[in-house]
Design a protein around this motif. Structure first.
Motif, short mmCIF file in Angstrom:
data_model
loop_
_atom_site.label_atom_id
_atom_site.label_comp_id
_atom_site.label_asym_id
_atom_site.label_seq_id
_atom_site.Cartn_x
_atom_site.Cartn_y
_atom_site.Cartn_z
N GLY A 1 0.78 -1.24 0.00
CA GLY A 1 0.00 0.00 0.00
C GLY A 1 0.81 1.29 0.00
O GLY A 1 0.25 2.36 0.22
N ASN B 1 -3.78 -7.71 -7.29
CA ASN B 1 -5.01 -7.08 -6.81
C ASN B 1 -5.66 -7.88 -5.67
O ASN B 1 -6.17 -7.31 -4.71
CB ASN B 1 -6.01 -6.90 -7.96
N ARG C 1 -3.64 -7.08 -2.53
CA ARG C 1 -3.92 -5.73 -2.01
C ARG C 1 -5.32 -5.64 -1.41
O ARG C 1 -5.52 -4.97 -0.39
CB ARG C 1 -3.72 -4.69 -3.12
N GLU C 2 -6.27 -6.29 -2.06
CA GLU C 2 -7.63 -6.29 -1.50
C GLU C 2 -7.65 -6.95 -0.13
O GLU C 2 -8.31 -6.49 0.79
CB GLU C 2 -8.59 -7.03 -2.45
N ARG D 1 -7.83 -3.84 1.86
CA ARG D 1 -9.26 -3.69 1.58
C ARG D 1 -9.50 -2.83 0.34
O ARG D 1 -10.53 -2.23 0.19
CB ARG D 1 -10.04 -3.09 2.75
N LYS D 2 -8.46 -2.72 -0.51
CA LYS D 2 -8.66 -2.04 -1.78
C LYS D 2 -7.56 -2.49 -2.73
O LYS D 2 -6.44 -2.74 -2.32
CB LYS D 2 -8.60 -0.52 -1.62
N ALA D 3 -7.89 -2.61 -3.99
CA ALA D 3 -6.89 -2.93 -5.00
C ALA D 3 -6.49 -1.67 -5.73
O ALA D 3 -5.36 -1.47 -6.11
CB ALA D 3 -7.44 -3.96 -5.98
N ASP D 4 -7.48 -0.80 -5.92
CA ASP D 4 -7.27 0.40 -6.71
C ASP D 4 -6.46 1.42 -5.92
O ASP D 4 -6.53 1.49 -4.70
CB ASP D 4 -8.62 1.01 -7.09
N SER D 5 -5.69 2.21 -6.63
CA SER D 5 -4.80 3.17 -5.97
C SER D 5 -5.54 4.42 -5.52
O SER D 5 -5.08 5.14 -4.66
CB SER D 5 -3.70 3.57 -6.95
N ARG D 6 -6.69 4.68 -6.13
CA ARG D 6 -7.33 5.96 -5.88
C ARG D 6 -8.30 5.91 -4.71
O ARG D 6 -8.73 4.85 -4.31
CB ARG D 6 -8.05 6.43 -7.15
#
Lengths: 179, 203
Positions: free
Chosen positions: A74, B190, B193-194, B198-203
């Motif tokens: 992250g 992904n 990261r999920e 708790r998110k895959a997207d960077s934004r």
């Protein structure tokens, strides 16, 4: 972000300071690097920033793994290296390409502008083409003032479109290495 | 931790059993596996979204684990790789030794062979001692393990944040049935990261 306009006393642009600010605003925390004279001030600025961690590498491809791992966890980083390090990264770039990791490098060039050392020429001349072959999008800022805005565009592009980018800083901008 | 005796040219431990023992009570352990047999071994112990399997980029497993450990200092991180994979990027040991992440462990399943390419001898078959190199590179603990008791003891150490820890587990040079995890890199990234962010997207 606004275009950084940081100037030196002699009127020139203090590009390492402007690039450091771009990295900080972008929350880029992991500064993986193999030193180069042209990067020394930027490395010092990042090292003095408590929000950033310097990660000295023994060879540039280690930085590919470190930054991929940081992204899995992250966080974001940048790889700082000289053009000769590009060749060391080639197989490791398959990690970036296969997994579509966002990736940002800042590469100071050797072997292309008044170079005094012929041993720098082969890799320096091929660094940009090698990056393209490996799937990394190269940027070439045209003057000192555009280095930081280019890094900013490259980091956004990397993060938001999951691409690999590299900003190539020419010897013509940062000066020939004096011997 | 006591340094276990070396078992000689060929280990007596089965690699699958060793990995299963390391991951049995894995809790919040994050795992990176090096390409080839270590990836099959980790998959055989049970697929998990907290596993990042490598299928290529030989020599990068240790540094991926380093970046992950630095970005996730509260989670224990375990890299499981092979002797050939580690030796392709041996400088990474020194890079890890500079950063000294306490939540980082690197386990080499050392069969002294290049198992995927015809069982050619690797450098460790000629007496190159990875634990000594790791110790000299700044790892807080560096062991060579040749017994299941040693593996079980190591499994407990992984969660104690006393790293960086290095262990070469001497394993048999046999071939196990391949257990293949997902191979799509974007999916693995992904999913990982999920699972942890708790998110895959960077934004």
């Amino acid at each position: 972000m606004a275009r950084p306009r940081q100037t030196r006393k002699d009127g020139g642009v203090d590009w390492p300071k402007a690039v450091h600010r771009v990295l900080r605003v972008a929350d880029i925390r992991h500064i993986a690097f193999v030193p180069d004279a042209g990067l020394s001030r930027l490395i010092d600025l990042c090292g003095a920033d408590p929000a950033m961690r310097l990660i000295p590498l023994t060879t540039e491809e280690e930085g590919i793994g470190v930054l991929a791992g940081a992204w899995l966890g992250g966080e974001r980083g940048v790889l700082l290296m000289q053009s000769s390090g590009v060749g060391n990264c080639i197989n490791a770039f398959s990690l970036i390409a296969t997994c579509r990791f966002p990736f940002l490098a800042i590469v100071t060039m050797r072997g292309e502008w008044g170079e005094f050392n012929p041993w720098q020429v082969p890799m320096g001349q091929k660094a940009e083409a090698a990056l393209k072959l490996a799937g990394v999008v190269p940027y070439r800022p045209e003057d000192e003032a555009s280095i930081a805005p280019t890094v900013d565009a490259a980091q956004k592009f990397a993060r938001d479109s999951d691409v690999a980018t590299a900003v190539l800083v020419s010897q013509a901008l940062i000066g020939m290495k004096r011997w | 931790m006591v340094k276990a005796a070396r078992t000689g040219a060929d280990g007596t431990l089965g690699r699958r059993n060793a990995v299963r023992a390391l991951l049995k009570d894995r809790g919040d352990l994050l795992v990176v596996s090096g390409l080839g047999s270590p990836t099959w071994d980790v998959a055989a112990a049970g697929d998990s979204a907290s596993n990042f399997y490598m299928w290529g980029a030989m020599g990068s497993a240790a540094t991926i684990g380093l970046g992950l450990a630095l970005a996730q200092p509260r989670r224990p991180v375990l890299v499981i790789t092979g002797d050939g994979e580690l030796m392709m990027g041996m400088g990474a040991l020194a890079t890890i030794g500079v950063q000294k992440p306490s939540n980082f462990a690197l386990v080499v399943l050392d069969n002294e062979r290049y198992g995927e390419t015809g069982m050619q001898m690797s450098h460790t078959a000629h007496g190159i001692d990875l634990a000594v190199i790791a110790r000299g590179s700044g790892f807080r603990t560096a062991l060579t393990i040749g017994t299941m008791a040693g593996v079980t003891s190591l499994a407990r150490v992984l969660h104690r944040k006393v790293g960086p820890v290095f262990a070469a587990i001497k394993v048999l040079a046999g071939e196990d049935a391949r257990v293949l995890p997902p191979r799509d890199g974007v999916f693995l990234k992904n999913r990982f990261r999920e699972a942890i962010l708790r998110k895959a997207d960077s934004r």
